[in-house]
Design a protein around this motif. Structure first.
Motif, mmCIF file in Angstrom:
data_model
loop_
_atom_site.group_PDB
_atom_site.id
_atom_site.type_symbol
_atom_site.label_atom_id
_atom_site.label_comp_id
_atom_site.label_asym_id
_atom_site.label_seq_id
_atom_site.Cartn_x
_atom_site.Cartn_y
_atom_site.Cartn_z
ATOM 1 N N VAL A 301 0.868 -1.178 0.000
ATOM 2 C CA VAL A 301 0.000 0.000 0.000
ATOM 3 C C VAL A 301 0.902 1.224 0.000
ATOM 4 C CG1 VAL A 301 -1.750 1.319 1.230
ATOM 5 C CG2 VAL A 301 -1.836 -1.187 1.259
ATOM 6 N N ASN A 302 0.753 2.075 -1.021
ATOM 7 C CA ASN A 302 1.565 3.289 -1.128
ATOM 8 C C ASN A 302 0.667 4.497 -0.879
ATOM 9 O OD1 ASN A 302 3.017 5.606 -2.154
ATOM 10 N ND2 ASN A 302 4.388 4.176 -3.208
ATOM 11 N N ARG A 303 0.891 5.172 0.253
ATOM 12 C CA ARG A 303 0.029 6.295 0.616
ATOM 13 C C ARG A 303 0.191 7.473 -0.348
ATOM 14 N NH1 ARG A 303 0.791 9.093 5.013
ATOM 15 N NH2 ARG A 303 -1.408 9.649 5.198
ATOM 16 N N VAL A 304 1.381 7.651 -0.891
ATOM 17 C CA VAL A 304 1.624 8.817 -1.740
ATOM 18 C C VAL A 304 0.983 8.642 -3.110
ATOM 19 C CG1 VAL A 304 3.392 10.240 -2.812
ATOM 20 C CG2 VAL A 304 3.746 9.337 -0.508
ATOM 21 N N THR A 305 1.217 7.479 -3.743
ATOM 22 C CA THR A 305 0.643 7.232 -5.076
ATOM 23 C C THR A 305 -0.776 6.668 -5.003
ATOM 24 O OG1 THR A 305 1.564 4.988 -5.174
ATOM 25 C CG2 THR A 305 2.945 6.793 -5.993
ATOM 26 N N ARG A 306 -1.222 6.276 -3.800
ATOM 27 C CA ARG A 306 -2.546 5.688 -3.556
ATOM 28 C C ARG A 306 -2.715 4.344 -4.269
ATOM 29 N NH1 ARG A 306 -3.928 10.439 -5.661
ATOM 30 N NH2 ARG A 306 -5.405 9.510 -7.123
ATOM 31 N N LYS A 307 -1.618 3.694 -4.602
ATOM 32 C CA LYS A 307 -1.680 2.407 -5.297
ATOM 33 C C LYS A 307 -1.650 1.261 -4.287
ATOM 34 C CE LYS A 307 0.370 4.067 -9.610
ATOM 35 N NZ LYS A 307 -0.941 4.065 -10.282
ATOM 36 N N VAL A 308 -2.568 0.307 -4.494
ATOM 37 C CA VAL A 308 -2.672 -0.861 -3.624
ATOM 38 C C VAL A 308 -2.549 -2.105 -4.495
ATOM 39 C CG1 VAL A 308 -4.095 -2.109 -1.962
ATOM 40 C CG2 VAL A 308 -4.188 0.397 -2.063
ATOM 41 N N VAL A 309 -1.622 -3.014 -4.169
ATOM 42 C CA VAL A 309 -1.380 -4.215 -4.959
ATOM 43 C C VAL A 309 -1.947 -5.430 -4.235
ATOM 44 C CG1 VAL A 309 0.369 -5.707 -5.992
ATOM 45 C CG2 VAL A 309 0.697 -3.220 -5.980
ATOM 46 N N VAL A 310 -2.837 -6.157 -4.931
ATOM 47 C CA VAL A 310 -3.422 -7.397 -4.400
ATOM 48 C C VAL A 310 -2.729 -8.573 -5.082
ATOM 49 C CG1 VAL A 310 -5.510 -8.765 -4.127
ATOM 50 C CG2 VAL A 310 -5.630 -6.268 -3.999
#
Length: 839
Positions: A301-310
């Motif tokens: 979970v990357n708070r800066v880019t808002r990208k979440v990898v499942v």
């Protein structure tokens, strides 16, 4: 015929005429696997024993394998040993293996950091993949790219590769003799079902269809019980040495037999990138549907880019899938919608949240489409239900740090940070500084964030064999954390370029020819008269060696003076291959005679001397930049005037003397003189109470160059304007104290604002709440203002030319503190509106 295997007997029994491919199949199989009645030995072993076939040839062509040898225990890498490349080898015509001595950072394994040249000349694009040991990188050439068989390739590994501690390779690694030798026929190794209608074939090397990764389906047969399954497509993946068969109908449980090169070694059969076609081969396996449930987890979970990898336990596909945080089904808490077809099934799905991700324990919800046919499924038909995850999201409060700084020749340097940095900050020239050994600031022309998001390449012209101090003044990571302490390191520039002549001019009246080289030269060769031939009259005479009446004077390691015994007019000079101090030849190592950048030094003109720039570099210091070498300047050589009108100053400025002298790479002079008046930080001058811009004019008498040629006088129309090259500082009052005020603008008897005045306008974009500390208080806002007065609790007016910085402050439990003056400290550099650093 006694050596045919059962499959070949069936396939070839009724064949009247063998094709070449069929003959190769029979011969290869017979030699490799055929058993002689005499002693029960294989034919290949008998051939080797009898000396007919060398062991090395049998191994090279795939008929035999090397005898197993115990794997030596690798010597432990010393803890302090730098990252290094231990080996580079071509596995085949498609893949090159690079092995390092220690584990490398996966984020630094980028295509841009590797270069493969076929036959040492043609660059081939390749994709790198870090292997399980984290020390080996497999480079697979992209698309139809392949290396020429039985030739040597060149492989460059760039110094930007980093180990897990952040230290880089140190210097580029180049191996020019990587032997490419693929003499074996590709062979099918394993077959496995990866879906109810998908079979994956793995070969011992990359294969394809000869022109495309799509292979004709006639090359494969799939037997399943009493039936044969039709392959709808066969797609090669050279990077994995695999071929994926997609079937028209699901497999039935039981034995499945797959044959590769079913039509023989015909045109279009699967082949390697050396052109060898794969041998026909059958492999059987027992198929049972994979009915295990699909599991999933949040990988990152990357708070800066808002990208979440499942991450799923096996490849899945589906349409209109969405991820939510905190609250399921509400758009404000949702992500983008993702869809993947069956052919694009993947075990990794990356979602981008619509809004920011909070810190702490956060619940995420994976939600399927309401349409059953669109819901997530694996390739065996197992549905994936809606899922929820809990993930501990940690705020990034750690400032970035410089991991390494590397000088790239004499044109740029790379700064590698220990984490990804903010692209806007990375591209700011003002965040970097370079000074030479004389502490003169160098002109930085650009800063560019590289593809790894951690490396910034800074462009600046450097001189070989000189020492410089490189500084990183400020930087932010992608979370907004600011570099806490400026970074500084001293580096020496190596000898990167061949020497050349950067200027040459003649003084015809004195029969003199001055030549300036780009760097110090070998003293013996520079002073050797036989290294010069001169045409005195621009082509009317032949080039001749120096005579007894001609004089060669070495002024210093970069300058020579030829004084000719006869008259000259636009003379020409040729020189032999003199060398610099590191042995690099004049012009090019490949040339015997120097030919210059556009021919020899032909028709050398007379000297022109001009003042190219004047800069304020201190409160009473002015730097004068000439186009050529200047021996000295005098107090009466320059005139300072009002730039607007050209009028004389009421309080004249005079030159007291020279305080510094340096010569640039192009042979120009940079002279710093001290003046008798105090100049403003923004290159203006307060003349009897009136602030004026200044211009500088060269006087018509007094200034002489190395050849005593008089500098051409400038009038007001072409006099040079004084340029601001000083960042300034906090303004001082008449007693020399910093002009700082502490204010209670809302009248609650609590200090809420600090106002700092600078001696020139400040660039607001270089300010942040981390720029200042106010002892005992928290800084809650920073802005610029035109007059230093703001209403209660508000920021400044953000004026572009403002000299005041408004700092809003508060503290916990604050009581009546009006009248106190807490210490204010500027802890990181800022800049003025021209980009000059204020430290």
């Amino acid at each position: 015929s006694k050596m045919l295997n059962a499959s070949q007997i069936v396939n070839y029994a009724a064949v009247a005429k063998l094709t070449r491919g069929q003959a190769v199949d029979i011969i290869y199989s017979a030699v490799k696997n055929g058993v002689l009645e005499d002693g029960g030995k294989k034919l290949i072993d008998k051939l080797v024993e009898s000396g007919i076939t060398p062991t090395s040839a049998a191994i090279a062509f795939g008929y035999a394998v090397p005898a197993p040898r115990p794997t030596p225990t690798p010597a432990p890498v010393p803890v302090n040993a730098p990252l290094a490349v231990t080996s580079v080898s071509a596995l085949n015509c498609k893949q090159v293996q690079v092995v390092f001595n220690r584990e490398v950072n996966p984020d630094s394994i980028l295509s841009a950091y590797f270069e493969i040249k076929d036959e040492g000349t043609t660059v081939k694009a390749a994709t790198p993949e870090l292997q399980a040991d984290k020390k080996t990188v497999l480079l697979t050439l992209d698309g139809a790219g392949a290396l020429k068989n039985t030739y040597s390739a060149s492989v460059l590994v760039k110094k930007s590769i980093r180990d897990t501690s952040g230290a880089n390779l140190g210097s580029d690694f180049l191996k020019t003799d990587v032997r490419v030798q693929d003499l074996k026929v590709p062979e099918l190794l394993t077959v496995a079902a990866v879906g109810s209608k998908s079979i994956l074939l793995t070969y011992d090397e990359p294969v394809w269809g000869g022109t495309l990764t799509a292979i004709a389906t006639s090359n494969y047969t799939v037997g399943n019980g009493m039936y044969s399954s039709l392959a709808l497509s066969a797609t090669a993946n050279p990077a994995k040495s695999t071929v994926l068969l997609s079937l028209g109908m699901p497999l039935s449980p039981g034995t499945v037999t797959v044959k590769s090169s079913a039509a023989g070694m015909v045109t279009g059969a699967p082949m390697d990138f050396a052109g060898y076609k794969a041998l026909p081969k059958e492999v059987s396996f027992t198929y049972a549907p994979d009915t295990s449930a699909v599991s999933a987890s949040l990988q990152s979970v990357n708070r800066v880019t808002r990208k979440v990898v499942v991450k799923f336990s096996k490849p899945v596909y589906g349409n209109n899938v969405r991820l939510y945080q905190l609250v399921s089904g509400v758009d404000a808490y949702g992500s983008n919608v993702l869809s993947k077809s069956e052919g694009m099934a993947s075990d990794t799905w990356e979602f981008t949240m619509n809004n920011g991700v909070p810190t702490g324990s956060v619940n995420f919800f994976l939600v399927n489409s309401a349409t059953i046919s669109d819901q997530l499924s694996d390739l065996f038909g197992q549905k994936v239900p809606n899922l929820n995850f809990s993930f501990s999201v940690i705020a990034d409060n750690t400032p970035p740090a410089v991991a390494s700084l590397t000088v790239n020749g004499n044109g740029s340097f790379d700064v590698v940070f220990n984490e990804e940095v903010d692209p806007t900050e990375a591209n700011k020239i003002a965040n970097f500084e370079v000074r030479n050994a004389a502490n003169v600031k160098q002109n930085i022309t650009g800063a560019t964030l590289q593809v790894d998001q951690q490396t910034v390449r800074v462009n600046v012209a450097l001189t070989d064999l000189q020492t410089y101090t490189f500084k990183v003044l400020s930087m932010k990571d992608i979370a907004g954390n600011l570099l806490t302490v400026p970074y500084s390191v001293t580096r020496a520039v190596s000898d990167n370029a061949n020497p050349k002549v950067v200027s040459a001019y003649s003084v015809t009246a004195e029969r003199k020819i001055f030549i300036t080289f780009s760097e110090p030269m070998n003293a013996t060769e520079l002073g050797d008269r036989s290294n010069y031939v001169v045409d005195k009259n621009g082509g009317t005479d032949n080039f001749q060696s120096l005579t007894d009446s001609d004089t060669l004077s070495v002024l210093d390691a970069r300058h020579v003076l030829l004084t000719m015994g006869a008259a000259i007019s636009t003379p020409s000079v040729k020189m032999s291959a003199m060398r610099d101090l590191s042995g690099k030849k004049l012009g090019s190592d490949a040339l015997f005679e120097y030919t210059g950048e556009s021919g020899n030094l032909l028709n050398i003109g007379v000297e022109t001397v001009r003042l190219e720039e004047v800069r304020v570099v201190g409160t009473n210091l002015v730097q004068l930049v000439f186009n050529t070498r200047i021996m000295l300047v005098g107090a009466s050589d320059f005139l300072f005037r009002d730039d607007a009108s050209g009028a004389a100053l009421t309080l004249p400025i005079s030159v007291l003397g020279t305080v510094a002298y340096s010569e640039g790479i192009t042979g120009n002079s940079e002279i710093v003189v001290q003046v008798d008046r105090t100049l403003n930080a923004n290159a203006t001058y307060t003349d009897n109470g009136i602030v004026k811009n200044l211009e500088v004019q060269v006087q018509p008498v007094g200034t002489y160059s190395a050849s005593n040629a008089l500098v051409t006088a400038r009038n007001h129309a072409d006099a040079l304007t004084l340029v601001d090259k000083v960042g300034g500082a906090i303004a001082k009052d008449s007693s020399g104290n910093d002009i700082i005020t502490w204010n209670d603008y809302n009248g609650d008897l609590k200090i809420d604002t600090v106002v700092v005045k600078y001696d020139e306008p400040v660039l607001e974009s270089t300010l942040s709440t981390l720029t200042y500390t106010v002892l005992g208080y928290s800084v809650t806002g920073v802005s610029t203002d035109s007059d230093g007065y703001v209403t209660a609790g508000t920021a400044g007016n953000h004026a572009a030319g403002a000299q005041f910085v408004i700092i809003n402050i508060t503290k916990s439990g604050q009581t009546n503190d009006v009248g106190s003056k807490p210490t204010v400290t500027q802890i990181s550099p800022i800049s003025d509106v021209l980009g000059n650093i204020i430290e």
